[in-house]
Every structure is written in structure tokens, then in C-alpha cells.
Scaffold this motif. Structure first.
Motif, mmCIF file in Angstrom:
data_model
loop_
_atom_site.group_PDB
_atom_site.id
_atom_site.type_symbol
_atom_site.label_atom_id
_atom_site.label_comp_id
_atom_site.label_asym_id
_atom_site.label_seq_id
_atom_site.Cartn_x
_atom_site.Cartn_y
_atom_site.Cartn_z
ATOM 1 N N VAL A 62 26.954 47.545 -47.297
ATOM 2 C CA VAL A 62 28.130 47.336 -46.550
ATOM 3 C C VAL A 62 28.856 46.227 -47.125
ATOM 4 N N LYS A 63 30.147 46.499 -47.170
ATOM 5 C CA LYS A 63 31.018 45.469 -47.667
ATOM 6 C C LYS A 63 32.016 44.774 -46.414
ATOM 7 N N ASP A 64 32.944 43.978 -46.811
ATOM 8 C CA ASP A 64 34.138 43.411 -45.887
ATOM 9 C C ASP A 64 34.834 44.663 -45.402
ATOM 10 N N GLY A 65 34.994 44.785 -44.084
ATOM 11 C CA GLY A 65 35.975 45.603 -43.540
ATOM 12 C C GLY A 65 35.130 46.913 -43.194
ATOM 13 N N ASP A 66 34.014 46.892 -43.490
ATOM 14 C CA ASP A 66 33.093 48.155 -42.889
ATOM 15 C C ASP A 66 32.772 47.986 -41.483
ATOM 16 N N GLU A 67 32.593 48.997 -40.814
ATOM 17 C CA GLU A 67 32.217 49.075 -39.539
ATOM 18 C C GLU A 67 30.753 49.796 -39.335
ATOM 19 N N VAL A 68 29.976 48.939 -38.804
ATOM 20 C CA VAL A 68 28.524 49.421 -38.711
ATOM 21 C C VAL A 68 28.265 49.625 -37.053
ATOM 22 N N SER A 69 27.638 50.591 -36.641
ATOM 23 C CA SER A 69 27.469 51.030 -35.248
ATOM 24 C C SER A 69 25.824 51.169 -35.276
ATOM 25 N N ILE A 70 25.258 50.515 -34.297
ATOM 26 C CA ILE A 70 23.672 50.682 -33.993
ATOM 27 C C ILE A 70 23.715 51.489 -32.957
ATOM 28 N N VAL A 71 23.132 52.588 -32.854
ATOM 29 C CA VAL A 71 22.878 53.474 -31.756
ATOM 30 C C VAL A 71 21.419 53.974 -31.511
ATOM 31 N N PRO A 72 20.933 53.512 -30.360
ATOM 32 C CA PRO A 72 19.477 53.871 -30.017
ATOM 33 C C PRO A 72 19.698 55.270 -29.615
ATOM 34 N N ALA A 73 18.497 55.871 -30.076
ATOM 35 C CA ALA A 73 18.326 57.408 -29.540
ATOM 36 C C ALA A 73 17.962 57.515 -28.246
ATOM 37 N N ILE A 74 18.528 58.458 -27.527
ATOM 38 C CA ILE A 74 18.435 58.704 -26.105
ATOM 39 C C ILE A 74 17.625 60.075 -25.958
ATOM 40 N N ALA A 75 16.660 59.879 -25.322
ATOM 41 C CA ALA A 75 15.675 61.026 -24.806
ATOM 42 C C ALA A 75 15.586 60.999 -23.465
ATOM 43 N N GLY A 76 15.301 62.136 -22.860
ATOM 44 C CA GLY A 76 14.852 62.287 -21.526
ATOM 45 C C GLY A 76 15.743 63.498 -21.166
ATOM 46 N N GLY A 77 15.898 63.499 -19.834
ATOM 47 C CA GLY A 77 16.598 64.643 -18.994
ATOM 48 C C GLY A 77 15.621 65.287 -18.200
ATOM 49 N N SER A 78 16.017 66.317 -17.449
ATOM 50 C CA SER A 78 15.135 66.898 -16.708
ATOM 51 C C SER A 78 15.097 68.492 -16.866
#
Length: 93
Positions: A75-91
Motif C-alpha cells: 500500500v502507498k500514500d493515497g491508497d484506501e484500505v478497508s477492513i471487513v469482517p466476514a458476516i455469517a449467520g441468518g436463519s
């Protein structure tokens, strides 16, 4: 200009409620280590043994790092990093 890091809601308690923080250039793991220095405990929630946990997805400029160079993605200056936890579940319906 630095790397912009988007923090998911469950981790915002570690970043004093901030949705976005700035990080350093380098590899994803350099970025994680830098974040952990400033926000202790964040690294153990998203990584283990130098690898990103399997239930955490990280995107650099909307590209999944698993399809780039994984933890070695740069990654370098100006980049955008997103941390996304996986979502599980439901019915069953």
C-alpha cells in the motif's frame, strides 16, 4: 498524504470511535503493525502469526488482497484500505 484505513464498527472501540484512520505505506502487515502501535489490540483481532485471519477480508482500493499478494500486498500514500469482517449467520426459512 497517508494510507486511509476504514475501520469496521466492531473495531472502532479500539480506535476511539473513529471510522477512518491513517496508516503507513508498506505491506499490509506493516500497516497492521503500525495500527497496533497506535491502537493496541487491533492486530490480534485481524491477524495471527503474520497472516490475516480467514474471517477478515482486506481490500486495497476495492481489490481483495487475497487476489493480489495477500499479506505482501503493498500500500502507498493515497491508497484506501478497508477492513471487513466476514458476516455469517441468518436463519433457515
Amino acid at each position: 498524504m497517508a494510507v486511509k484505513v476504514r475501520i469496521p464498527t466492531p473495531l472502532q472501540r479500539l480506535t476511539q470511535g473513529k471510522e477512518e484512520v491513517e496508516g503507513v505505506s508498506g505491506t499490509i502487515m506493516n500497516l497492521v503493525a503500525d495500527l497496533d502501535k497506535r491502537f493496541p489490540g487491533i492486530a490480534e483481532r485481524i491477524s495471527d502469526g503474520g497472516k490475516i485471519r480467514r474471517f477478515v477480508n482486506i481490500y486495497v482500493n476495492e481489490e481483495d488482497i487475497r487476489f493480489l499478494k495477500a499479506e505482501d500486498t503493498t500500500v502507498k500514500d493515497g491508497d484506501e484500505v478497508s477492513i471487513v469482517p466476514a458476516i455469517a449467520g441468518g436463519s433457515k426459512q
